[in-house]
Each structure stands twice: as C-alpha cells, then as structure tokens.
Write a protein that holds these residues in place. Structure first.
Motif, PDB file in Angstrom:
ATOM      1  N   GLY A  19       0.823  -1.211   0.000  1.00 32.65           N
ATOM      2  CA  GLY A  19       0.000   0.000   0.000  1.00 32.65           C
ATOM      3  C   GLY A  19       0.856   1.260   0.000  1.00 32.65           C
ATOM      4  O   GLY A  19       0.597   2.204  -0.737  1.00 32.65           O
ATOM      5  N   LEU A  20       1.898   1.254   0.816  1.00 36.48           N
ATOM      6  CA  LEU A  20       2.795   2.412   0.877  1.00 36.48           C
ATOM      7  C   LEU A  20       3.621   2.529  -0.399  1.00 36.48           C
ATOM      8  O   LEU A  20       3.806   3.630  -0.925  1.00 36.48           O
ATOM      9  N   LYS A  23       1.787   4.270  -3.111  1.00 43.19           N
ATOM     10  CA  LYS A  23       1.746   5.729  -2.954  1.00 43.19           C
ATOM     11  C   LYS A  23       3.111   6.367  -3.183  1.00 43.19           C
ATOM     12  O   LYS A  23       3.208   7.480  -3.670  1.00 43.19           O
ATOM     13  N   ASP A  24       4.167   5.680  -2.748  1.00 42.37           N
ATOM     14  CA  ASP A  24       5.523   6.220  -2.810  1.00 42.37           C
ATOM     15  C   ASP A  24       6.461   5.148  -3.373  1.00 42.37           C
ATOM     16  O   ASP A  24       6.933   4.289  -2.644  1.00 42.37           O
ATOM     17  N   LYS A  25       6.708   5.218  -4.671  1.00 43.01           N
ATOM     18  CA  LYS A  25       7.527   4.194  -5.360  1.00 43.01           C
ATOM     19  C   LYS A  25       8.959   4.128  -4.824  1.00 43.01           C
ATOM     20  O   LYS A  25       9.621   3.115  -4.941  1.00 43.01           O
ATOM     21  N   THR A  58       2.056   0.393   9.873  1.00 44.36           N
ATOM     22  CA  THR A  58       2.034   1.644   9.101  1.00 44.36           C
ATOM     23  C   THR A  58       2.857   2.718   9.813  1.00 44.36           C
ATOM     24  O   THR A  58       3.623   3.445   9.182  1.00 44.36           O
ATOM     25  N   GLN A 130      -1.649  14.451   8.083  1.00 45.02           N
ATOM     26  CA  GLN A 130      -1.083  13.116   7.862  1.00 45.02           C
ATOM     27  C   GLN A 130      -1.465  12.099   8.931  1.00 45.02           C
ATOM     28  O   GLN A 130      -1.308  10.914   8.745  1.00 45.02           O
TER      29      GLN A 130
END
Length: 170
Positions: A19-20, A23-25, A58, A130
């Motif tokens: 999932g992360l 969002k952030d390759k 997370t 955030q």
C-alpha cells in the motif's frame, strides 16, 4: 474466532508495505518476520486485531521512511514483526498462555517527552493532515478493553521503537 495470528500478521505486513509502495515508489524497507511455529490458532476478533497490527506496521513504515529521508549513510530501513506464545505470569495453575506480537522499527524513536501521550485520543506526532491521532488510541482500546491485554512501547532515540501486544489465550 479461532485465527492464525501469524498468517494475519504476515498478511497485514505485506498489505501495508505494498500500500505504501503504491503511494511512494521510492519507499523501500527490509521486512523481517520471526513467527512462533507453535502458535496455533487463537481466539481473537480478527478484524480488530488486523486493524491494530496494520496501524502499528504503518507507523513503523512512517518512522523508517522519515529516517531514510534524512540521508544517513548506510541506513537500511527495517521493520520486524515477531510472535510468540508464552506462559502468562500469574496464570491460574501456571497453565495459562499469552500471545506476544512485537512490531519493531529502526527509525528515530519517539521523543521521551511525548511517549506518555501517544495512546491519548487525537494526539499525533505527524504533520497536519497526515495523522488523526486515533490510531494508537484505538489500538490501545482494542487490545486492553477488547482482548484483555496490554499494548506496551519501548523506544530509544535514534535507534527505533518496539510496540508489544500481549494478550491472554482464551
């Protein structure tokens, strides 16, 4: 319901990681698992326990990513999740067991002055927008009130943080 806690923890570790990454390759971390092979199934509310594990993982990813972005030479972001079945101290007849799930990161750690506040509702260390400040508070309630357990934290500045979930096997 009887649940394979190791499979649940592993599933949420991978879910959070991918999932992360979606969002952030650029995000990358070493994932280490050390699950007790003798855990067996334990009676929990799997959706609630999954929510707690997902939240802690997370947060760990957030911590290691924050440290990785500070360009420390040789730093390798690492998140480790372990499980073990242990005797419950003070158990009736010495036969009572507990489950321990630990989620550790090698991020920056939690500053001493705010460690006592992290389980309070709406308290967040994340920048505005955030974090809601409900993740750890909700996790604490699920573990203590919903499963009769404890949610403990140990942290060391510059070294990382470990959250330990401990609850009795019913």
């Amino acid at each position: 319901e009887p649940t394979d806690i190791n499979a649940l923890a592993d599933e949420y570790l991978r879910l959070a990681y991918h999932g992360l990454r979606a969002k952030d390759k650029s995000f990358n971390a070493e994932l280490i698992t050390d699950f007790d092979e003798n855990m067996g199934k334990v009676n929990i509310v799997p959706q609630d326990m999954g929510r707690v594990i997902l939240n802690l993982i997370t947060n760990a990813f957030y911590a290691v990513n924050e440290k990785a972005n500070s360009d420390i030479e040789g730093y390798k972001p690492t998140v480790k999740i372990t499980s073990k079945r242990t005797p419950l101290l003070g158990g009736v007849g010495g036969g009572s067991q507990s489950v321990q799930i630990s989620i550790s990161d090698n991020g920056n750690g939690i500053p001493k002055e705010i460690v006592e506040k992290i389980f309070q509702p709406f308290f967040t260390t994340k920048p505005t927008g955030q974090g809601t400040g409900l993740g750890l508070s909700m996790s604490y309630d699920i573990i203590t009130k919903g499963h009769g357990g404890e949610l403990l934290v140990t942290t060391q500045k510059g070294k990382g943080t470990t959250f330990k979930i401990i609850f009795p096997i019913i």
